[in-house]
Design an enzyme around this catalytic site. Structure first.
Site, short mmCIF file in Angstrom:
data_model
loop_
_atom_site.label_atom_id
_atom_site.label_comp_id
_atom_site.label_asym_id
_atom_site.label_seq_id
_atom_site.Cartn_x
_atom_site.Cartn_y
_atom_site.Cartn_z
N ASP A 30 30.72 41.03 23.25
CA ASP A 30 30.12 39.87 23.87
C ASP A 30 28.74 39.60 23.27
OD1 ASP A 30 32.04 39.01 25.60
OD2 ASP A 30 31.26 40.02 27.37
N LYS A 49 33.31 33.84 18.88
CA LYS A 49 33.81 33.13 17.71
C LYS A 49 35.32 33.26 17.52
CE LYS A 49 29.40 33.46 15.26
NZ LYS A 49 28.69 33.94 14.06
#
Length: 410
Positions: free
Chosen positions: A200, A222
């Protein structure tokens, strides 16, 4: 005997008689390991420390409250001689020699037939460090070596790969509030053993730089989402890599179950039949205020603290928080993910009875080198956030505990 090094061996004492002579501090340190080994322990001593006496009262050891007498070592497999009476120690040691009982002498290592190593444990491995000679022994040196090895195994800086086939699966690891040193030792070890790490944004990023080159690091922010929601895509990535037989770590900020969606990931893995280990983390809700010298509770000030999510405003229909009830509480309120909503949160609390003068502290980037603290009140916090340009991540503390500690540096 001192001319030759000791031969190291692990004793299996479960169900076997061990006699301890003397109930002082040496016995207090050694008895827990003997009890953990399952030994049938007999303590012979006229008196004992309170901790040793508590072990006897709990039935963990048998205690004969008298001085040592010849014959006490009968049927013993191992003896620890640690009384304050040199004559009794010598007599017990002599009995051990006659009876071929391995014997540790706390007062005279040269006269012992066994030495106690400095020991530590890490995930099923016992580390034992033993000085090779009796004369000139330095217990602090051996203990320091023991500590260095155990700490290295625990935090992953001393990597000892498993050469047998590992069971693939996922570990949900709470990385703590940001400082890489505040991850748990188990979490750090699992990171060192991972094939894939899905991290994270709020996880301790500095830890990723320590990973071996072969470890694949994936930024959860992403991951291509396509037709999936963000969380579904992360779940699918965890499942996909685990099904490839890899050891996967899902590195999350704080604790996986404190506004971290850890349970959603655990449920998805369970439905896919993938084993999952949960490693709790230090929650920013208590650690970040603590790092800023704010106790969430303090005697005579707050008897409770409440942690709420501020990611939706009080007037948002999605909010599950009973803000009027929180306004009536006299303890500490800790708000996570609430920087951009703090104005409306403050207005709501005041509207339902909270004093506008209630102290507020915002701690940005807590526990990291970029940490800063900004103080305000419920009446001024919205303007203060704008004026001071406070940005997430920041933990917001509301209550009188904000004023308990030292004044924040300007």
């Amino acid at each position: 005997m001192a001319e030759h090094p000791a031969y190291p061996v692990g004793l299996r004492l479960s169900g076997r008689r061990v006699v301890v002579v003397g109930g002082g501090t040496v016995a207090q340190r050694r008895l827990p390991a003997l009890i953990a080994a399952g030994a049938d322990v007999l303590l012979v001593s006229p008196e004992a420390t309170p901790s040793v006496e508590a072990m006897a009262d709990a039935g963990e050891i048998a205690w004969q409250r008298r001085p040592y007498a010849d014959g006490d070592l009968a049927d013993a497999w191992y003896a620890l001689i640690a009384s304050s009476d040199p004559a009794a120690n010598a007599a017990a040691s002599a009995e051990a020699e006659r009876g071929r009982v391995w014997c540790v002498r706390a007062d005279d290592a040269d006269q012992a037939t066994a030495w106690t190593p400095a020991t530590g444990h890490s995930e099923g491995v016992t580390v034992a460090v033993l000085t090779t000679e009796a004369r000139g022994r330095d217990p602090r040196h051996t203990a320091a070596i023991r500590d260095a090895v155990v700490e290295g195994l625990r935090d992953g800086t001393l990597v000892a790969p498993h050469h047998r086939t590992r069971t693939p699966g996922v570990a949900l690891v709470g990385g703590g509030p940001g400082d890489p040193d505040l991850i748990t030792v188990r979490g750090r070890r699992l990171l060192a053993e991972a094939d894939v790490v899905i991290a994270d944004r709020l996880g301790p990023r500095d830890l990723l730089a320590e990973l071996p080159p072969h470890v694949e690091v994936i930024d959860a922010a992403k991951i291509p989402y396509g037709r999936f929601m963000a969380q579904e895509a992360i779940n699918n990535a965890l499942i996909e890599h685990a099904k490839q037989g890899k050891s996967v770590v899902r590195l999350k900020g704080g604790d996986p179950y404190v506004f971290g969606r850890g349970m959603e990931e655990l449920q998805a893995l369970a439905e896919a039949g993938i084993a999952c280990t949960v490693v709790p983390g230090i929650s920013s809700s208590i650690s970040v205020p603590g790092a800023a010298c704010i106790p969430v509770t303090h005697r005579g000030v707050a008897h409770e603290f409440t942690v709420v999510s501020g990611h939706v405003a009080p007037d948002d229909e999605r909010s599950l928080v009973d803000w009027p009830a929180l306004a009536r509480l006299t303890g500490t309120l800790v708000v996570l993910m609430g920087v951009d909503k703090i104005g409306r949160i403050a207005e709501t609390l005041v509207a339902h009875g909270k004093s506008p003068d209630t102290p507020v502290a915002l701690v940005q980037e807590g526990t990291t080198a970029a940490q800063r603290r900004v103080d305000a009140t419920l009446a001024t916090v919205a303007e203060t956030v704008r004026a001071e340009d406070v940005k997430p991540p920041a933990v917001i503390v509301i209550g009188e505990v904000v004023t308990v500690g030292p004044a924040p540096a300007p």
